[in-house]
Write an enzyme that holds these catalytic residues in place. Structure first.
Site, mmCIF file in Angstrom:
data_model
loop_
_atom_site.group_PDB
_atom_site.id
_atom_site.type_symbol
_atom_site.label_atom_id
_atom_site.label_comp_id
_atom_site.label_asym_id
_atom_site.label_seq_id
_atom_site.Cartn_x
_atom_site.Cartn_y
_atom_site.Cartn_z
ATOM 1 N N GLU A 254 1.730 1.280 12.049
ATOM 2 C CA GLU A 254 0.984 2.019 12.823
ATOM 3 C C GLU A 254 1.751 2.965 13.884
ATOM 4 O O GLU A 254 1.403 4.184 14.124
ATOM 5 C CB GLU A 254 -0.149 1.482 13.427
ATOM 6 C CG GLU A 254 -0.747 0.087 12.948
ATOM 7 C CD GLU A 254 -1.362 0.156 11.871
ATOM 8 O OE1 GLU A 254 -2.374 1.175 11.635
ATOM 9 O OE2 GLU A 254 -1.471 -0.865 10.994
ATOM 10 N N ILE B 108 0.899 -1.118 -0.185
ATOM 11 C CA ILE B 108 -0.079 0.230 0.045
ATOM 12 C C ILE B 108 0.820 1.392 0.035
ATOM 13 O O ILE B 108 0.585 2.231 0.314
ATOM 14 C CB ILE B 108 -0.894 -0.193 1.231
ATOM 15 C CG1 ILE B 108 -0.288 0.069 2.542
ATOM 16 C CG2 ILE B 108 -1.947 -1.322 1.077
ATOM 17 C CD1 ILE B 108 -1.224 0.198 3.769
ATOM 18 N N THR C 166 13.029 2.519 4.142
ATOM 19 C CA THR C 166 11.399 2.512 4.256
ATOM 20 C C THR C 166 10.930 2.555 5.694
ATOM 21 O O THR C 166 10.290 3.231 5.784
ATOM 22 C CB THR C 166 11.003 1.130 3.611
ATOM 23 O OG1 THR C 166 11.746 0.067 4.240
ATOM 24 C CG2 THR C 166 11.528 1.047 2.178
ATOM 25 N N ILE D 172 14.515 -4.181 12.493
ATOM 26 C CA ILE D 172 14.084 -3.127 11.534
ATOM 27 C C ILE D 172 14.469 -3.741 10.290
ATOM 28 O O ILE D 172 15.784 -4.121 9.941
ATOM 29 C CB ILE D 172 14.765 -1.724 11.904
ATOM 30 C CG1 ILE D 172 14.182 -1.485 13.025
ATOM 31 C CG2 ILE D 172 14.426 -0.926 10.728
ATOM 32 C CD1 ILE D 172 12.485 -1.253 13.254
#
Ligand SMILES: Cc1cc2nc3c(=O)[nH]c(=O)nc-3n(C[C@H](O)[C@H](O)[C@H](O)COP(=O)(O)OP(=O)(O)OC[C@H]3O[C@@H](n4cnc5c(N)ncnc54)[C@H](O)[C@@H]3O)c2cc1C
Ligand code: SF4
Lengths: 735, 338
Positions: free
Chosen positions: A699, A461, A628, A623
């Site tokens: 999030e 997305i 990104t 990570i």
């Protein structure tokens, strides 16, 4: 060979995106394409008593106008319309189903024409006669109708009593208005009907969810429907549930037996889901030593009249702070609006905002430094379940964030720091989100030329899923990243859940690891079959794939090139498909955490607020890609700035309509609103959460940001603004 | 949406001829406002006369010592024009505080004057709006009116004119050159935009068959002591809640001449000669600025959401005058308010 995992690898789809080669749902051109334009309801509630389409049908190029009266057949039961994200209770909205109007902006007709402009012109000539019914769209006015829903957070002790007898108390209400996602890409679907088979290009965060939904709505066999969404120009939760344009496109395609594209306008997207306006009430009671005795968190949020959508707003305090007495309540108010939906850190963005503002107010009441208070109340266990965390480096987030920010130079007194005509404020907040895994299957096809294709039905997305998958596959298969191609966004690919909840990275990457292990096993078998194989006695876990070779971990000199192994066994390709293992283990809590520090400068006379610095220290397991990951958290911070200062969907409750349904008047931050953002990833090795130690980052970046800014505004001005957005007129009393 | 025909005008005379023969035609310049209005079904010209190619793109000195700006000069070009940057920096700053770079590249000088209000209800054809549909009522008066006017309003309409450029033009006492079937005329900028009264459907005193050909600036550009301060809901790319154009001519710290205009508060750039008169001969200090602000804001009235604008405007006026007096005009890139 360098390890790709953890490196700052540039997006492998970057070139395709900047050159326009990457195609989005509204960009798939097929011969004979018909364009659909939506006619929406001007009223929020009532019935359609008449639709006159004659004017529209006279427009050159118009083929047909579909309404609930002449549309092709659709399922007539709620279950058929329940997608993966649908609420348990309620009746999902059925596009163009009948004459009922449930919310303003609801689609009432679809004009189908040879070109988009003709469809739009004709749409303005469809005349609709309404029978209006009284409507409600104002949460504040309707709060008396709020009803409680079941929340998993159980009460502990007696929060009310403990609060009443607490040495220091803070209770207040906070408010977050309705917000819309406003992804850059407009929602669009292109539906191709071919003799009983349906191919759909859709803007969605879950191709298989849409596929299953369309099978239900149109009573089709799974193998007759294929949904694709190779790229997405931003989802943020707006694309989790199938949106109405996909149903309209399919209706059009079935009616005309031609391919149909329906693209929404920006204004029409304000009739999709949204972050629900929420009233949050916090009551915190502390003893004089500065630890919590009582914690009550109640939320009242908006949903539609027909579904009960709710996310966890109130349970986050259970994860962050110890309190022997606690009570949680989540209520809903039904309004004549579309069903609310997930939006970046649903529940947490709002609930943690309120909790962290309340903690700041408690720190003021206790005359304690806000970071110190959080450390005093720090919880090493999820108190609701009374279990430890797989890992929790939040203390380290506080420490590293505070150090990078220079928190020790803060003067506690509000209005005590200035820079010329500006008051300076420093505020902080904690952030928390879940580290989930969902079942996902990945297919790897390794060809003898040393190229591998990695595929699953996930959607990227915009977060970088293509890239991290290529990185993990490259490392696991011992190949250069350029030899990896990634296939996503096609419902015919191996099973994958919706891209949401920050679970895709952990789910998919662990599935890649399992699939790669299976490939390695096949390769080893081939290698063993070779004459005088140096790996004759090795087992699959004793070898690794490195630099294009199968190598013994014990003795690197014992190695067989992948290509030789495959050639010798006459294997042109190896195809494997494996899933991740989703732990059933409920003995640990799985969460990511952050500490956010913000500096604001507020013009003392005019109330103009500038967010001059934000430090966000995040502990989120391994990570995968520094670049990104940094972008993802930075984007969350920018959104948090918007949540704090700008975003608000403005309703005129008399009309039940959104008045600022465009991105000139629905404000999100622009470059001038964004200054220094420092992202810190705190090391957090975690061998329990999942084999690769991945927790996800989708999030967490936004959580706590609005609170840190609100707390900074208080520190700067001495004015506590508890309803977002914090506009200048709330900070300064002008008249 | 209404389909339209498209034609290019060859020259100014041709443009006037074309518009005079078709009452449902409209000029299109940069299109940054008109196209939106067409898409929202607020306006429905059946013919667009493209004037963007007319040779009205020069910025030239006038014999009177001022500057003549062609109506088709893009906003960006005007703001960066050396003559404007040096002699009329107030205008350059005002333009640069508006819209975005892309919009300023497209937007024309003439179009900026004739752009329409941003009142939410004006754009939503399902709601009553006297400006869009005379007699239907004004939804904003009791509605979402944060961005609406506090000065010069009427019971029929409380819309604002959203331009930044026009606020500077008002302060600089520009004149608008127009041409129509009856020949050419000039309109003082102060008389160009109207108050809503009971005809809010008419924004300006330009006749429907007239074209703006140029804007003329008088010689006095106040390039030493000026400032344009725009207060908005984010730090860039938002319309003004309140904006202030201030220009002073100082003799030491005594004010010889003063200009003051407000944006975002009325149906037109808001000026008051009394507010400027009261400054003349005074020391440039806070009490003089406060008096001017009180006069300029005399009669201001809030409608609920926009009540705060009255006090905000007062403080913004004082601040902008102080910036002008100090010779530290508000910067567009540094958002700290000086
Ligand atoms: C998202 C957004 C944000 C914006 N923000 C700001 C802002 O912050 N501040 C600001 O000042 N402006 C702002 N604007 C408005 C912008 O400045 C105007 O849209 C622009 O100046 C209009 O010029 P144009 O040439 O594009 O006009 P057009 O759209 O071509 O025309 C507008 C009107 O003027 C008429 N017209 C054009 N030229 C002439 C002429 N020579 N003679 C007679 N009539 C003519 C047209 O017939 C039409 O009615 C914003 C616009 C948008 C879309
Ligand atoms: S203020 Fe003017 S433009 Fe706005 S609704 Fe009222 S009449 Fe229409």
């Amino acid at each position: 060979m360098a390890s790709y995992i953890g490196s700052a690898t540039s997006r492998i789809d970057g070139r395709a995106k900047v050159t326009g080669e990457a195609r989005y749902a509204g960009e798939f051109n097929v011969p004979g394409l018909v364009h659909g334009y939506v006619v929406e309801s001007a009223i929020p509630k009532g019935r359609v008593v008449g639709i006159d389409t004659s004017g529209a049908l006279e427009v050159d190029g118009v083929i047909d106008v579909l309404t609930h009266r002449n549309r092709p057949p659709m399922a007539d039961n709620d279950d058929a319309y329940k997608d993966e994200v649908a609420t348990e209770k309620g009746s999902p909205y059925r596009p163009l189903y009948d004459d009922r109007i449930l919310f303003g902006g609801q689609p009432l007709a679809l004009v189908l024409a040879e070109d988009w402009e003709s469809a739009r012109v004709a749409a303005s000539r469809v005349r609709i006669e309404y029978q209006k019914e009284p409507h409600v769209t104002d949460l504040h006015a309707q709060r008396d109708t709020a009803f409680a829903i079941n929340t998993p957070e159980k009460p502990r002790g007696d929060a009310a009593k403990a609060f009443a007898s607490a040495a220091v108390r803070h209770a207040a209400e906070y408010f977050i208005p309705t917000e819309h996602h406003n992804p850059m890409e407009l929602f669009a679907s292109t539906a191709i009907w071919d003799d009983g088979r349906l191919t759909v290009y859709d803007k969605t965060q879950g191709v298989q969810n849409v596929q299953q939904y369309l099978c239900g709505v149109f009573k089709m066999k799974p193998d007759a429907v294929r949904v694709m969404s190779p790229y997405m120009g931003g989802g943020f939760g707006a694309g989790l549930r199938p949106q109405y344009q996909v149903v309209l496109a399919v209706l059009g395609a079935r009616a005309l037996k031609r391919p149909v594209r329906v693209m929404l306008t920006r204004a029409q997207m304000y009739a999709l889901g949204y972050r629900p306006a929420t009233i949050e009430r916090l009551a915190l009671g502390a003893n004089s030593g500065g630890t919590l005795d009582a914690m009550t968190h109640e939320a009242i949020a908006v949903t539609s009249q027909f579904e009960e959508f709710a996310r966890n707003d109130v349970g986050w305090g259970n994860l962050l702070y110890k309190s022997p007495n606690a009570k949680f309540e989540h209520k809903l108010v039904k309004l004549d609006v579309p069903t609310s939906c997930d939006m970046r850190a649903p529940g947490a963005a709002t609930g943690v905002y309120a909790l962290e503002c309340a903690m700041d107010e408690l720190a003021v009441a206790l005359k304690t430094d806000p970071v110190q208070l959080r450390l005093q109340c720090y919880s090493d266990r999820n108190q609701g379940e009374d279990i430890p965390y797989t890992s929790k480096q939040l203390r380290e987030c506080y420490r590293q964030g505070a150090a990078a920010f220079g928190w020790d130079k803060r003067k506690a007194e509000p209005r005590s720091m200035r820079d010329g005509s500006e008051l300076v404020g420093w505020g902080m907040a904690s952030g928390v989100w879940e580290a989930l895994q969902m079942p996902a299957t990945v297919r790897i096809v390794l060809t003898a030329n040393g190229h591998a294709e990695v595929a699953t039905a996930a959607s990227d997305i915009g977060t970088g899923t293509y890239t991290i998958m290529a990185q993990v596959a490259a490392d696991m298969l011992g190949l250069p990243i350029d030899n990896i191609s990634v296939k996503l966004g096609d419902s015919t690919l191996p099973q994958c859940p919706l891209e949401g909840g920050s679970w895709i990275a952990s789910s998919v990457c662990n599935a890649i690891a399992n699939t790669a292990r299976a490939v390695r096993g096949d390769l080893l078998k081939l290698a063993k079959g070779m004459k005088d194989s140096p790996l004759a006695d090795a087992s699959v876990d004793e070898v690794a794939l490195m630099d294009g070779k199968i190598v013994s971990k014990r003795d690197a000199s014992r190695a067989v090139p992948i290509a030789s192994a495959m050639h010798s066994g006459n294997a042109e390709r190896i195809t494997r498909e494996e899933a991740n293992k989703v732990a059933e283990d409920k003995s640990h809590a799985r969460n990511v955490h952050s500490a956010v520090f913000a500096e604001v400068k507020v013009d003392e006379e005019l109330g103009v607020i500038r967010v001059t610095r934000v430090v966000n220290a995040v502990a989120a397991g391994r990570i995968l890609n520094l670049k990104t990951a940094h972008s993802q958290v930075m984007g969350g911070v920018v959104w948090g700035i918007g949540m704090a200062l700008h975003e608000e969907t403005l309703f005129d409750h008399r009309f039940g309509r959104v008045m600022n349904a465009n991105i000139a008047e629905y404000h999100v931050p622009v470059n001038a609103d964004v200054h220094d953002i420092e992202v810190i990833f705190v090391e957090e090795p975690d061998e329990i959460v999942n084999p690769l130690g991945i927790k996800g980052l989708g999030e967490i970046g936004i959580v706590g940001v609005a609170a840190a800014i609100a707390n900074a505004v208080y520190h700067a001005t001495g004015k506590r603004v508890r309803d977002l957005p914090i506009t200048l007129d709330k900070v300064v009393q002008f008249n | 949406m209404t389909p339209f025909q498209y034609a290019r005008a060859n020259d100014v005379a041709d443009a006037i001829k074309q518009i005079a023969t078709d009452p449902s035609a409209k000029f299109i310049a940069g299109g940054t406002n008109l196209i939106d209005l067409i898409k929202y079904d607020v306006e429905g010209p059946t013919r667009l006369i493209d004037i963007s190619h007319l040779p009205l793109r020069s910025v030239e000195p006038t014999s009177a010592g001022g500057v003549l700006i062609g109506a088709m000069v893009p906003n960006t070009d005007l703001a960066y024009h050396p003559m404007i940057e040096q002699r009329y920096p107030l205008l350059a700053r005002a333009i640069m505080s508006g819209a975005s770079q892309q919009l300023r590249n497209m937007a024309s000088t003439g179009g900026n004057l004739v752009q329409r209000t941003r009142c939410f209800y004006f754009y939503d054809t399902t709601t009553p709006c006297n400006k869009r549909e005379p007699g239907s009522g004004c939804s904003a008066i009791d509605g979402v009116n944060r961005i609406n006017a506090i000065l010069g309003t009427s019971e029929a309409c409380i819309a604002t004119h959203p331009s930044d450029m026009c606020v500077a033009l008002a302060a600089l006492e520009a004149t608008v050159h127009v041409a129509g079937p009856a020949g050419t005329r000039t309109i003082a900028l102060a008389d160009f935009h109207r108050l809503p009264g009971n005809t809010p459907q008419r924004d300006t005193n330009l006749e429907p068959d007239e074209i703006i050909t140029a804007i003329e600036l008088p010689p006095q550009g106040f390039s030493a002591n000026y400032s344009y301060l725009k207060i908005r809901d984010r730090l860039s790319y938002a319309f003004a809640l309140v904006s202030v154009a201030a220009a002073l001519e100082l003799d030491g710290d005594t004010i010889k001449d003063a200009r003051l205009a407000l944006g975002g508060v009325a149906h037109k750039p808001w000026r008051s000669s009394a507010a400027e008169t009261v400054l003349r001969g005074e020391r440039a200090n806070a009490s003089a600025f406060a008096r001017a602000a009180d006069i300029l804001l005399h009669g201001a009235k809030g409608y609920g959401h926009n009540n705060f604008k009255i006090g905000l405007a007062r403080r913004a006026i004082m601040r902008t005058l102080a910036q002008a007096a100090r010779g530290t005009p508000q910067s567009n890139s540094d958002k700290k308010i000086r």
